[in-house]
Write a protein that holds these residues in place. Structure first.
Motif, PDB file in Angstrom:
ATOM      1  N   THR A 191      -0.028   9.884  -4.772  1.00  0.00           N
ATOM      2  CA  THR A 191       0.672  11.093  -4.553  1.00  0.00           C
ATOM      3  C   THR A 191       1.381  11.835  -5.970  1.00  0.00           C
ATOM      4  O   THR A 191       1.109  12.998  -5.959  1.00  0.00           O
ATOM      5  CB  THR A 191       1.541  11.243  -3.378  1.00  0.00           C
TER       6      THR A 191
ATOM      7  N   HIS B 228       0.750  -1.069   0.140  1.00  0.00           N
ATOM      8  CA  HIS B 228      -0.172  -0.057  -0.136  1.00  0.00           C
ATOM      9  C   HIS B 228       0.893   1.455  -0.183  1.00  0.00           C
ATOM     10  O   HIS B 228       0.388   2.523  -0.326  1.00  0.00           O
ATOM     11  CB  HIS B 228      -1.042   0.056   1.159  1.00  0.00           C
TER      12      HIS B 228
ATOM     13  N   THR C  78       0.004   4.366  -2.609  1.00  0.00           N
ATOM     14  CA  THR C  78       0.073   5.868  -2.138  1.00  0.00           C
ATOM     15  C   THR C  78       1.110   6.487  -2.685  1.00  0.00           C
ATOM     16  O   THR C  78       0.547   7.866  -3.179  1.00  0.00           O
ATOM     17  CB  THR C  78       0.245   5.897  -0.458  1.00  0.00           C
TER      18      THR C  78
ATOM     19  N   THR D  30      -4.515   9.536   2.402  1.00  0.00           N
ATOM     20  CA  THR D  30      -2.995   9.983   2.651  1.00  0.00           C
ATOM     21  C   THR D  30      -2.503  10.573   1.340  1.00  0.00           C
ATOM     22  O   THR D  30      -1.634  11.321   1.132  1.00  0.00           O
ATOM     23  CB  THR D  30      -2.463   8.685   3.006  1.00  0.00           C
ATOM     24  N   GLY D  31      -2.980   9.706  -0.012  1.00  0.00           N
ATOM     25  CA  GLY D  31      -2.720  10.468  -1.119  1.00  0.00           C
ATOM     26  C   GLY D  31      -2.974  11.830  -1.342  1.00  0.00           C
ATOM     27  O   GLY D  31      -2.189  12.488  -1.847  1.00  0.00           O
TER      28      GLY D  31
ATOM     29  N   ILE E 251      -5.806   5.151   2.742  1.00  0.00           N
ATOM     30  CA  ILE E 251      -5.005   5.094   1.747  1.00  0.00           C
ATOM     31  C   ILE E 251      -5.012   6.368   0.659  1.00  0.00           C
ATOM     32  O   ILE E 251      -4.497   7.332   0.335  1.00  0.00           O
ATOM     33  CB  ILE E 251      -4.695   3.986   1.193  1.00  0.00           C
TER      34      ILE E 251
END
Length: 425
Positions: free
Chosen positions: A29, A21, A25, A417-418, A414
């Motif tokens: 990003t 993961h 991610t 977070t990205g 996830i």
């Protein structure tokens, strides 16, 4: 298939059942030319028996804005109506949705909405919408008449609750959702009788559409299903002692299939990126070719490889069921997300652009009609030992590159977070 959680030397699109993961991610990003095409139920929301009880987390909705222009939903549900995603988002945010609508295609690909809530039904006629308006009442009547003559053991109060929960009065995809019946009856044989009755009703509606000159307007989507038969019609997954099988009987517009929606979304993405619609300004899912091979050929023909994005397809409904025949074991492969994920994967093979298929394990929800992903951990290393399909099906053409055994909560974390990472660039 056994896959290590950390195969960093191998690109994600060449892996199967990866749990890396962190690499996923990083792609979210840092990939500038990125297109995420994502299902909704089971992916960013938990699966529930009654669609009115669905919930979405505000932080996920807010994260979507960080992917503006690079994210579209592709769902068989709808944006609008009392069971639409817009109402779920408004409830979660506690305010008007404003510019936080989830952009993309609903009703299988024929209901378009942008992030500001501007909505239309590309390629759909008024006559078709009028016919669809009559379907919810037909489902209600059929259920009530059938169950009044069935020894089901339900009180009138519970029966009314089940019927009300089962009839989804969607604008472009009216549906009989039988999850509540499966739970309350706790009798697979009785439940299968209701399945069979809904199948009869759907066939009858298709016949009536022909009589009204709308013979090529509609089809029935069964979710989950066991793929398509020789006529191209989806196969019902009949209930048994271990699974509810098909729970959703959706009366939908012809052409409203998710893989066609991929073409429509890719067409829009190219326009935003380079100012040109490769398939034409007015192209919609109903104009797409009918076969996967022809869809892929159209992409190869009309889309400039220089601008092809890295496409990430995210879904949760992929089935594979073994069936004993005279010729041996045959696998029926279906699921409402299978074909759109397969097309994304096929495009990746042709354009060599690293397209990914991500699978979210939604088996932990209220619906018990999908196999959980099996994960084992040894010496601190986690491995997927079994995917969602039949473990004997070693020739499935769809390869699930990245899996999220922790369900929608894990995927959303996830995803968020990205989004945070993209905002920092």
């Amino acid at each position: 298939m056994v896959t290590s959680s950390f195969e960093t030397r191998v690109p994600l699109h060449q892996q199967t059942f990866s749990l890396d993961h962190a690499a996923f991610t990083k792609l979210l990003t840092h990939t500038e030319n990125l297109l995420i095409i994502q299902d909704l139920d089971g992916v960013c929301m938990g699966l529930v028996k009654d669609p009115l009880n669905r919930e979405i987390h505000p932080s996920y909705v807010e994260a979507v804005t960080a992917y503006d222009g690079h994210f579209f939903v592709l769902t068989n549900g709808e944006h609008i109506g009392k069971r639409g995603i817009n109402g779920i988002i408004e409830k979660a945010l506690g305010k008007d949705v404003s510019d936080c609508h989830l952009p993309g295609l609903a009703a299988g690909g024929v209901q378009w909405q942008d992030r500001y809530g501007q909505l239309n039904h590309p390629g759909v006629s008024d006559d078709e919408l009028i016919f669809l308006q009559s379907v919810p009442n037909r489902i209600t009547t059929a259920l009530r008449e059938f169950l009044n003559n069935l020894n089901h053991g339900l009180s009138s109060e519970v029966l009314n609750h089940c019927i009300n929960a089962s009839v989804l009065d969607n604008v472009a995809s009216p549906t009989a959702n039988l999850n509540t019946f499966y739970e309350k009856l706790a009798n697979p044989a009785l439940y299968q009788q209701i399945q069979e009755h809904m199948k009869v009703l759907m066939d009858q509606l298709l016949t009536e559409a022909v009589e009204k000159g709308l013979g090529d307007s509609f089809f029935v989507h069964y979710a989950p299903n066991l793929g398509r038969n020789n006529n191209g019609d989806e196969a019902v997954w009949w209930a048994n002692e271990t699974t509810s099988g098909t729970t959703d009987f959706q009366f939908m517009l012809r052409g409203a299939i998710k893989e066609a929606g991929v073409l429509a979304l890719l067409n829009r993405y190219y326009f935003k990126k380079i100012g040109v619609h490769p398939l034409g300004i007015g192209f919609n899912a109903r104009q797409a070719p009918r076969t996967m091979d022809d869809m892929l050929a159209l992409v190869k023909q009309d889309f400039d490889p220089a601008h092809m994005p890295l496409i990430i397809g995210v879904g949760d409904t992929v089935t594979s069921q073994a069936v004993e025949t005279e010729d041996g074991l045959v696998f029926q492969r279906g699921g409402s997300d299978r074909n759109f994920l397969q097309l994304i994967q096929n495009i990746g093979h042709v354009f060599n652009n690293g397209n990914l298929v991500a699978y979210v394990d939604s088996s932990g929800g209220e619906l018990k009609n999908r196999r959980p992903v099996q994960v084992e951990t040894q010496n601190g290393i986690s491995k997927v030992t079994q995917g969602p399909g039949d473990p004997r099906d070693n020739s499935d053409p769809l390869k699930l590159n990245v899996v999220f055994p922790g369900g929608h909560q894990q995927y959303c974390q996830i995803f968020e977070t990205g989004a945070h990472g993209r905002r920092q660039l």
